[in-house]
Design an enzyme around this catalytic site. Structure first.
Site, PDB file in Angstrom:
ATOM      1  N   GLU A 127      -1.892  96.181 142.190  1.00 29.70           N
ATOM      2  CA  GLU A 127      -2.098  94.736 142.145  1.00 29.70           C
ATOM      3  C   GLU A 127      -1.844  94.190 140.749  1.00 29.70           C
ATOM      4  O   GLU A 127      -1.193  93.146 140.583  1.00 29.70           O
ATOM      5  CB  GLU A 127      -3.510  94.380 142.619  1.00 29.70           C
ATOM      6  N   HIS A 160      -5.030  87.041 148.484  1.00 28.63           N
ATOM      7  CA  HIS A 160      -6.215  87.589 149.153  1.00 28.63           C
ATOM      8  C   HIS A 160      -6.611  86.798 150.397  1.00 28.63           C
ATOM      9  O   HIS A 160      -7.518  87.218 151.123  1.00 28.63           O
ATOM     10  CB  HIS A 160      -7.392  87.642 148.170  1.00 28.63           C
TER      11      HIS A 160
END
Length: 270
Positions: A127, A160
């Site tokens: 990430e 997300h």
């Protein structure tokens, strides 16, 4: 593309929804983000403004992969973040959770558990590599370092929101799933700003990766736990929370001074 790569696999087996924490699903997603890292790095190679950074700057340095200043980049940002978490860490100490850090069996279990590896190794690295190391070399020449600290985290927060789909698939009510996802968007965006700041100030991807892993371990602070503790401990914990925040604010700039990390690439010197 990063988020989409997580969904290229079949989402059901024999008519049943996949458990996203199932080892087989996690391993497939490991493969997805591993392959995506090469595609993300390719975008850096093609679209980075080489005139802005200078042709002498290496491709690896643009993505925060360099040796100069690496040691302080692995220590100081983590220490700074631990200061911020002084309150939650004091609660963990009170609960005796830190005894587990000296349990060899626990560590052996962790390094063989794919859920733990996902949360503390794979997700933090890939990430941060995608949303910091591969985005900022493209964003900074267009918007500048200061504006990128504000802009970059929104990509991370939005990424997300796909978890809303997983919450709904697991049977959560729509309103509850929406509220949880918006809350997650908020705190991941705030963390993204902090992580972006660390990357730009240190010029190392190692800094946000290690901090990301630590924050995943700690989780979002449980402020309500303070009020379940009796006095005088309750007052001590409140002081720890406030002292941690204030000390972090005081140390943020000096402990991320680009000169400490030999960083002349991203953060403006004036």
């Amino acid at each position: 593309m990063y988020v989409g790569s997580l969904y290229i696999w079949r989402n059901n087996h024999h008519g049943r929804l996949v458990n996203w924490d199932h080892p087989s699903t996690i391993k497939k997603r490991f493969l997805s983000v591993f392959l995506m890292s090469f595609i993300s790095a390719f975008f850096v190679y093609v679209f980075t403004d080489k005139v802005y950074f200078g042709y002498e700057v290496t491709y690896w340095s643009l993505m925060g992969l360099r040796f100069s200043g690496l040691l302080p980049a692995t220590i100081l940002p983590l220490f700074l973040t631990m200061v911020l978490f002084m309150g939650p860490m004091s609660l963990h100490y009170n609960d005796g959770l830190y005894n587990r850090f000296f349990d060899l069996k626990m560590w052996l279990y962790c390094v063989t558990n794919v859920v733990w590896l996902r949360n503390h190794v794979i997700a933090p690295f890939f990430e941060e590599f995608t949303f910091r190391a591969c985005m900022l070399p493209i964003l900074v020449p267009c918007f500048g370092s200061m504006n990128s600290v504000i802009l970059c985290p929104f990509f991370f927060g939005i990424a997300h929101l796909h978890l809303l789909n997983e919450k709904m698939a697991q049977g959560a009510k729509f309103k509850v799933a929406i509220m949880q996802s918006l809350f997650q968007f908020a705190y991941t965006t705030v963390f993204g700003a902090y992580s972006t700041y660390l990357f730009l100030r240190t010029g190392h991807v190692a800094a946000p990766v290690i901090v990301h892993a630590f924050c995943n371990h700690m989780g979002f602070p449980d402020f309500g736990q303070i009020f379940t503790v009796e006095q005088p401990k309750q007052s001590i914990f409140i002081i720890c929370f406030i002292a941690g925040l204030l000390t972090w604010m005081l140390l943020l700039k000096p402990l991320t001074d680009p000169q400490i990390y030999s960083n002349t690439l991203y953060w403006p010197t004036n």
